[in-house]
Design an enzyme around this catalytic site. Sequence first.
Site, PDB file in Angstrom:
ATOM      1  N   LYS A  46     -14.109  -8.892  -4.251  1.00 25.81           N
ATOM      2  CA  LYS A  46     -12.836  -9.558  -3.949  1.00 25.81           C
ATOM      3  C   LYS A  46     -11.834  -8.516  -3.491  1.00 25.81           C
ATOM      4  O   LYS A  46     -11.721  -7.443  -4.080  1.00 25.81           O
ATOM      5  CB  LYS A  46     -12.314 -10.242  -5.221  1.00 25.81           C
ATOM      6  N   SER A 104      -5.804 -15.404  -7.076  1.00 25.23           N
ATOM      7  CA  SER A 104      -6.885 -15.604  -6.095  1.00 25.23           C
ATOM      8  C   SER A 104      -8.133 -16.132  -6.799  1.00 25.23           C
ATOM      9  O   SER A 104      -8.846 -17.000  -6.274  1.00 25.23           O
ATOM     10  CB  SER A 104      -7.210 -14.286  -5.382  1.00 25.23           C
ATOM     11  N   LYS A 121     -12.310  -4.472  -0.013  1.00 27.98           N
ATOM     12  CA  LYS A 121     -11.090  -4.383   0.787  1.00 27.98           C
ATOM     13  C   LYS A 121     -11.482  -4.395   2.253  1.00 27.98           C
ATOM     14  O   LYS A 121     -12.620  -4.072   2.622  1.00 27.98           O
ATOM     15  CB  LYS A 121     -10.309  -3.099   0.466  1.00 27.98           C
TER      16      LYS A 121
END
Length: 426
Positions: free
Chosen positions: A67, A355, A103
Site C-alpha cells: 500500500k 485508505s 510507493k
Amino acid sequence: MSSLLSDANQRLEKALRYVTIDEDVATRLHYPKASLMVSIPVRMDNGSLRVFQGYRVRYDDSRGPTKGGVRFHPSVSMDEVQSLAFWMTFKCAVLNLPFGGAKGGITLNPKELSKFELERLTRGYVDAIADFIGPDIDIPAPDVYTNQMVMGWMMDQYSIIQRKITPAVVTGKPISMGGSLGRETATAMGAFFVMQRALPQLGQSPQDTTVAVQGFGNAGAIIAELLYHAGYKVVAVSDSKGGIYAPQGLDIPSVRHIKEANRQLKAVYCAASVCNDVEHDVITNEQLLELDVDVLVPAALENQITAENADRIKAKYIFEVANGPITSSADTMLEERGIEVFPDILVNAGGVTVSYFEWVQNRSGFYWPLEEVNNRLEKSMTVETENIWAIARDLKVSLRTAAYVHALNRLDAAIKAKGTRDYYMN
C-alpha cells in the site's frame, strides 16, 4: 544502496539493537521486494510527444498486499520512491494494518501540464504498471500533487484494462466512485489525534502553545486549521514559495480561503467576503523551521531538517506530518538537544489507515458514515501512540526508535510465520 534509502536504513539499524528478531527478518527488510521503472509517452496538447519517467516499488508484502501513494513531482526518483516504500512498510506495521509498504511516482512538474495532459499521463502510467498493481497485490493512493480526480482516473483505467469495475485497486477516490468519507482529511486528522493525545501529557495547553506549519498543501493546511479551532496559536505557515509569520497568531480559515481562491499565501482576516491584511513578516521555509515556537510541524517534503540546520531548531516538539522531513544525522542532534520528535511512521499514518478503511468498504460493498470513520481512526492513532510511548519509556529510546521497534516486532511475526533459518535448522 541509494543515498535516501541508506539514510532510511540507519533508523532500522538503530532499532535492531533493541529487538530480538530472526536474522532473516533483518536481511529481508534491507531490500525492496520489487522495483519497476517505466517510460510513459504522452501526446501533448500542441501535438508534440513527451516521455515521462514513472516508478512503482513494492517494498515488503509479508503482512499483506502493499500500500502506498503516487506522487507527481520534479524530484521523484527511484531512490526517493524506494525510501518512501520503506517508510510505508513500517508505517503499516505501526498501525497494525494488513498491508506491506509501496510507493510510486512520476517525475514532472504537474503545474506545467493541462488537465487533458494530466489525464493522459495518469492513464498511461496505469497502462504501464497494470500488471504490478491490483486489489490483492498493490493498492496505490494519493500523495504529493495527486488527488481524488487522479485516483478516479487510475481506477477507471485499471477497470478498463481488467474489463470489470475494480474500486479496491486504489484508495483516495471520489466518494461517487467508491471513496471513503474522511479520506481526504485523514492524514491531517490522524496527526491531530496524535497531537491531542501527546501535547497535554507534555504540559502543553492549547492556548499557551505556539505552532509553525511548514507546507500548506492538503495535509498542512488541514492540520493548521484543526489546531487553530482547537485553540492552538498557529503563528507561521508556508508553501513552496515561502511563508508568513505573525507572533500574535494567524487566522487560519482566512488564510486558507485566500490560498484556495487566489493561490496566494497571505496573512489576512476575513469577515464574510471582506478580507483585510494583518501585520506579519514574510519568511522563507528555512526561517520557518528555525522559529522559536513550542511545536514545529514539517508537512512538506523530505530532508528539510539536516545536520546543517538541526542546531538552529528551537521548537520543543516536532510532529512529522511529511514523510522523512528529518535526516538520520539531524535526528541524533535533535535528540541530544532534548527536542522530542514524533515520527512520521506514526504521525502521518492517518492517511493509510483510512485508505485501509476504504479498501475494506470497497471489498464488502458496505460504506460507513463519517463519524464511524473518524472514531475508528482516533482509536487506532491513540492506541498506537500509547504503545510507542510505552516502548520509548521502557527501553529509554527516542519515539522514532520506539516506533521502529514496534513495527519490527510485528514484521518479525509475519516473516517468521513463513519459516526462517531458526525454524529449518532446529
